[in-house]
Design a protein around this motif. Structure first.
Motif, PDB file in Angstrom:
ATOM      1  N   VAL A 109     -28.292  54.164 -92.325  1.00  0.00           N
ATOM      2  CA  VAL A 109     -28.117  53.023 -93.224  1.00  0.00           C
ATOM      3  C   VAL A 109     -26.753  53.057 -93.911  1.00  0.00           C
ATOM      4  O   VAL A 109     -26.096  52.024 -94.092  1.00  0.00           O
ATOM      5  CB  VAL A 109     -29.248  52.995 -94.276  1.00  0.00           C
ATOM      6  CG1 VAL A 109     -28.958  51.957 -95.352  1.00  0.00           C
ATOM      7  CG2 VAL A 109     -30.584  52.684 -93.599  1.00  0.00           C
ATOM      8  N   ILE A 110     -26.293  54.249 -94.267  1.00  0.00           N
ATOM      9  CA  ILE A 110     -25.047  54.358 -95.026  1.00  0.00           C
ATOM     10  C   ILE A 110     -23.815  54.202 -94.135  1.00  0.00           C
ATOM     11  O   ILE A 110     -22.829  53.567 -94.522  1.00  0.00           O
ATOM     12  CB  ILE A 110     -24.990  55.708 -95.777  1.00  0.00           C
ATOM     13  CG1 ILE A 110     -26.061  55.722 -96.885  1.00  0.00           C
ATOM     14  CG2 ILE A 110     -23.608  55.961 -96.363  1.00  0.00           C
ATOM     15  CD1 ILE A 110     -26.229  57.066 -97.556  1.00  0.00           C
ATOM     16  N   THR A 111     -23.861  54.776 -92.922  1.00  0.00           N
ATOM     17  CA  THR A 111     -22.643  54.827 -92.105  1.00  0.00           C
ATOM     18  C   THR A 111     -22.315  53.513 -91.406  1.00  0.00           C
ATOM     19  O   THR A 111     -21.125  53.158 -91.278  1.00  0.00           O
ATOM     20  CB  THR A 111     -22.749  55.936 -91.040  1.00  0.00           C
ATOM     21  OG1 THR A 111     -23.936  55.719 -90.241  1.00  0.00           O
ATOM     22  CG2 THR A 111     -22.812  57.302 -91.685  1.00  0.00           C
ATOM     23  N   LEU A 112     -23.305  52.805 -90.920  1.00  0.00           N
ATOM     24  CA  LEU A 112     -23.025  51.626 -90.101  1.00  0.00           C
ATOM     25  C   LEU A 112     -22.146  50.580 -90.792  1.00  0.00           C
ATOM     26  O   LEU A 112     -21.185  50.085 -90.196  1.00  0.00           O
ATOM     27  CB  LEU A 112     -24.338  50.999 -89.621  1.00  0.00           C
ATOM     28  CG  LEU A 112     -25.004  51.704 -88.428  1.00  0.00           C
ATOM     29  CD1 LEU A 112     -26.355  51.068 -88.112  1.00  0.00           C
ATOM     30  CD2 LEU A 112     -24.110  51.671 -87.202  1.00  0.00           C
ATOM     31  N   PRO A 113     -22.425  50.206 -92.050  1.00  0.00           N
ATOM     32  CA  PRO A 113     -21.579  49.168 -92.672  1.00  0.00           C
ATOM     33  C   PRO A 113     -20.153  49.629 -92.957  1.00  0.00           C
ATOM     34  O   PRO A 113     -19.265  48.798 -93.171  1.00  0.00           O
ATOM     35  CB  PRO A 113     -22.313  48.851 -93.987  1.00  0.00           C
ATOM     36  CG  PRO A 113     -23.671  49.455 -93.857  1.00  0.00           C
ATOM     37  CD  PRO A 113     -23.519  50.624 -92.942  1.00  0.00           C
ATOM     38  N   PHE A 114     -19.931  50.951 -92.970  1.00  0.00           N
ATOM     39  CA  PHE A 114     -18.628  51.459 -93.400  1.00  0.00           C
ATOM     40  C   PHE A 114     -17.792  52.044 -92.261  1.00  0.00           C
ATOM     41  O   PHE A 114     -16.768  52.684 -92.504  1.00  0.00           O
ATOM     42  CB  PHE A 114     -18.824  52.526 -94.485  1.00  0.00           C
ATOM     43  CG  PHE A 114     -19.418  51.986 -95.756  1.00  0.00           C
ATOM     44  CD1 PHE A 114     -18.637  51.269 -96.654  1.00  0.00           C
ATOM     45  CD2 PHE A 114     -20.758  52.168 -96.046  1.00  0.00           C
ATOM     46  CE1 PHE A 114     -19.180  50.759 -97.814  1.00  0.00           C
ATOM     47  CE2 PHE A 114     -21.311  51.667 -97.209  1.00  0.00           C
ATOM     48  CZ  PHE A 114     -20.520  50.954 -98.101  1.00  0.00           C
ATOM     49  N   THR A 115     -18.213  51.791 -91.029  1.00  0.00           N
ATOM     50  CA  THR A 115     -17.479  52.345 -89.892  1.00  0.00           C
ATOM     51  C   THR A 115     -16.039  51.855 -89.859  1.00  0.00           C
ATOM     52  O   THR A 115     -15.085  52.652 -89.800  1.00  0.00           O
ATOM     53  CB  THR A 115     -18.183  51.975 -88.575  1.00  0.00           C
ATOM     54  OG1 THR A 115     -19.508  52.514 -88.576  1.00  0.00           O
ATOM     55  CG2 THR A 115     -17.436  52.560 -87.389  1.00  0.00           C
ATOM     56  N   ARG A 116     -15.842  50.544 -89.897  1.00  0.00           N
ATOM     57  CA  ARG A 116     -14.473  50.010 -89.858  1.00  0.00           C
ATOM     58  C   ARG A 116     -13.657  50.412 -91.088  1.00  0.00           C
ATOM     59  O   ARG A 116     -12.511  50.873 -90.938  1.00  0.00           O
ATOM     60  CB  ARG A 116     -14.505  48.485 -89.692  1.00  0.00           C
ATOM     61  CG  ARG A 116     -13.109  47.841 -89.650  1.00  0.00           C
ATOM     62  CD  ARG A 116     -13.204  46.342 -89.420  1.00  0.00           C
ATOM     63  NE  ARG A 116     -13.623  46.047 -88.062  1.00  0.00           N
ATOM     64  CZ  ARG A 116     -12.807  45.933 -87.019  1.00  0.00           C
ATOM     65  NH1 ARG A 116     -11.491  46.090 -87.196  1.00  0.00           N
ATOM     66  NH2 ARG A 116     -13.276  45.668 -85.834  1.00  0.00           N
ATOM     67  N   TYR A 135     -17.045  52.204 -80.568  1.00  0.00           N
ATOM     68  CA  TYR A 135     -17.590  53.493 -80.131  1.00  0.00           C
ATOM     69  C   TYR A 135     -18.385  54.166 -81.247  1.00  0.00           C
ATOM     70  O   TYR A 135     -19.529  54.596 -81.060  1.00  0.00           O
ATOM     71  CB  TYR A 135     -16.447  54.398 -79.678  1.00  0.00           C
ATOM     72  CG  TYR A 135     -16.895  55.743 -79.158  1.00  0.00           C
ATOM     73  CD1 TYR A 135     -17.282  55.902 -77.830  1.00  0.00           C
ATOM     74  CD2 TYR A 135     -16.936  56.859 -79.995  1.00  0.00           C
ATOM     75  CE1 TYR A 135     -17.697  57.136 -77.347  1.00  0.00           C
ATOM     76  CE2 TYR A 135     -17.348  58.091 -79.517  1.00  0.00           C
ATOM     77  CZ  TYR A 135     -17.724  58.221 -78.199  1.00  0.00           C
ATOM     78  OH  TYR A 135     -18.144  59.438 -77.737  1.00  0.00           O
ATOM     79  N   LEU A 136     -17.793  54.241 -82.431  1.00  0.00           N
ATOM     80  CA  LEU A 136     -18.404  54.990 -83.522  1.00  0.00           C
ATOM     81  C   LEU A 136     -19.650  54.298 -84.070  1.00  0.00           C
ATOM     82  O   LEU A 136     -20.629  54.967 -84.443  1.00  0.00           O
ATOM     83  CB  LEU A 136     -17.381  55.184 -84.643  1.00  0.00           C
ATOM     84  CG  LEU A 136     -17.692  56.276 -85.661  1.00  0.00           C
ATOM     85  CD1 LEU A 136     -17.901  57.616 -84.972  1.00  0.00           C
ATOM     86  CD2 LEU A 136     -16.559  56.379 -86.682  1.00  0.00           C
ATOM     87  N   ALA A 137     -19.645  52.964 -84.106  1.00  0.00           N
ATOM     88  CA  ALA A 137     -20.817  52.238 -84.602  1.00  0.00           C
ATOM     89  C   ALA A 137     -22.041  52.513 -83.723  1.00  0.00           C
ATOM     90  O   ALA A 137     -23.160  52.676 -84.228  1.00  0.00           O
ATOM     91  CB  ALA A 137     -20.526  50.738 -84.662  1.00  0.00           C
TER      92      ALA A 137
END
Length: 454
Positions: A109-116, A135-137
């Motif tokens: 939940v935390i990482t996906l919105p902040f990848t870019r 790739y990272l998402a």
């Protein structure tokens, strides 16, 4: 590997026998990671290879925290296995599952919105930013598959079974390579295809580990009672796992700073550094395998109250690590560039720049494999005996050294300055860990040890 196995078997031989499946497992894991790199580099281009490479430190920052925390859980399982406390082991496993589930949800939940935003903050070059985000998402979206495999495989290894995770890793490696080729070559999915292939392969290996553990080890079968929350057990798990998790994340934070410094040299250099990193990963495999071996070995023997065996195991591990360090140095110095060429292709001038950057990195690295492998031995042994707080101290010094070198040395030596960041970090971490090991082992001197069972 069981503590009682040491009564009639030479400890060095036992460590080798336990480590060998781990090494083979790391070979296949590295092989399918290298397959991502090679297929992306040769069929999608150097820019997309650089995009995959630039995500490594950030993904390690996130997943390193998870690996460290679950590594602490595995130590408790290993200690209870060594003590023959199967009831306590099942309870520890149940609590590991509960904590792992919560952690997986939070990370996703935390990482996906902040990848870019995170990649932009790292000064990722514009020409590879979109590919890196893609790739990272996908990798972050598949956190659950990574978590299941690591918890299941870690449990099997903690109770002494290092062979089964190897078999399932081989299966997933073959699957990953097949999917890489399908997704990237005919379907032209590029870096997204590589990420999807990795997630699917990890999911398959995780499911196979869970299935096998359930079928092969009925003593691991948990009941509803095992999931009844024991706050003191949670506290013990966090006391062991949290310092290891923070150590991993702190180390990764230093790697992120290093990546920022590297990003300033452009896509070609990043691609070369990434390709050289794959060469490094091959020769690092025995070190990572010894790390797992020493943590479980120390944990089981402390649980079995066989303290002198921990010292003997460390001496054997150091001997093995020393021999491998010389082999690794020779490989990187003389065969590194030919191996790198398997991963990169492209326009002649850009290719030459990439290969030269990789060559410089591997030559620098070849002088520092002894402190690199020593780090695995002493850090993991301290974790295994329940003194993971020292790994946090080592991680802090590791980060400080890496950041200082990344800030100072590139201005003096250019790209070569970046290459010295890792070696400086290893030396910086080794010093407190080696001192802590001898200090803690003195506390076991004179303690009564359990007699061997007939």
């Amino acid at each position: 590997m069981k503590a009682t196995d040491l009564t009639k078997v030479n400890i060095t031989k036992l460590i080798l026998l336990y480590t060998l499946p781990l090494v083979l497992g790391n070979i296949f894991q590295t092989f399918y990671n290298a397959a991502d790199t090679a297929i992306v580099g040769r069929f999608a281009g150097l820019e997309k290879l650089a995009a995959v490479g630039v995500t490594g430190s950030l993904s390690f920052f996130i997943f390193g925290f998870m690996y460290g925390l679950t590594g602490g859980f595995s130590i408790i399982i290993a200690q209870r296995r060594g003590a023959g406390d199967w009831s306590g082991l099942r309870k520890a496993l149940a609590h590991s599952i509960m904590l792992g589930a919560v952690l997986t949800i939070l990370v996703t939940v935390i990482t996906l919105p902040f990848t870019r935003p995170m990649l932009i903050l790292m000064d990722t070059p514009e020409d590879i930013l979109d590919y890196a985000v893609s790739y990272l998402a996908i990798i972050f979206g598949g956190t659950v598959f990574t978590a299941v495999y690591n918890l299941a495989a870690g449990t099997l290894r903690a109770i002494g079974d290092s062979t089964s995770p190897l078999i399932f890793l081989i299966i997933s490696s073959i699957l990953n390579i097949i999917l890489d080729i399908v997704f990237i070559v005919p379907l032209h999915m590029d870096v997204a295809g590589a990420a999807i292939a990795t997630i699917i392969a990890q999911g398959v290996s995780g499911v196979l580990c869970v299935w096998y553990a359930w079928k092969r080890y009925p003593e691991l079968h948990m009941t509803k009672e095992d999931f009844k929350i024991d706050w003191s057990l949670f506290g013990q798990m966090f006391r062991l796992g949290l310092p290891m998790a923070l150590q991993s994340s702190i180390t990764a934070a230093g790697m992120i700073v290093l990546q920022v410094a590297l990003n300033g040299f452009g896509s070609a250099t990043i691609a070369g550094y990434t390709a050289a990193g794959k060469v490094e990963s091959f020769v690092s495999m025995p070190g990572f395998a010894l790390s797992t071996t020493m943590a479980n070995f120390a944990g089981q023997n402390v649980g079995a109250e066989k303290y002198s065996r921990v010292r003997k195991g460390v001496r054997s591990g150091c001997l093995i690590a020393l021999i491998w360090s010389f082999i690794s140095s020779a490989f990187c110095a003389f065969l590194g560039v030919p191996v790198m060429k398997l991963f990169v292709t492209g326009e002649a001038s850009m290719l030459a720049e990439s290969l030269e950057a990789g060559r410089i990195y591997l030559v620098v690295l070849s002088f520092f494999f002894i402190p690199f492998n020593a780090l695995f031995i002493f850090r993991s042994t301290l974790q295994g005996i329940g003194k993971s707080i020292y790994t946090l101290i080592g991680g802090i010094l590791e980060m400080i050294m890496r950041v200082l070198v990344a800030f100072i040395m590139p201005g003096l030596l250019g790209f070569m300055g970046v290459c010295f960041a890792g070696p400086a970090a290893w030396v910086g971490a080794d010093i407190p860990l080696i001192i802590a090991y001898f200090y803690e082992m003195k506390k076991f001197t004179g303690l009564p040890e359990k007699a061997d069972a007939d």
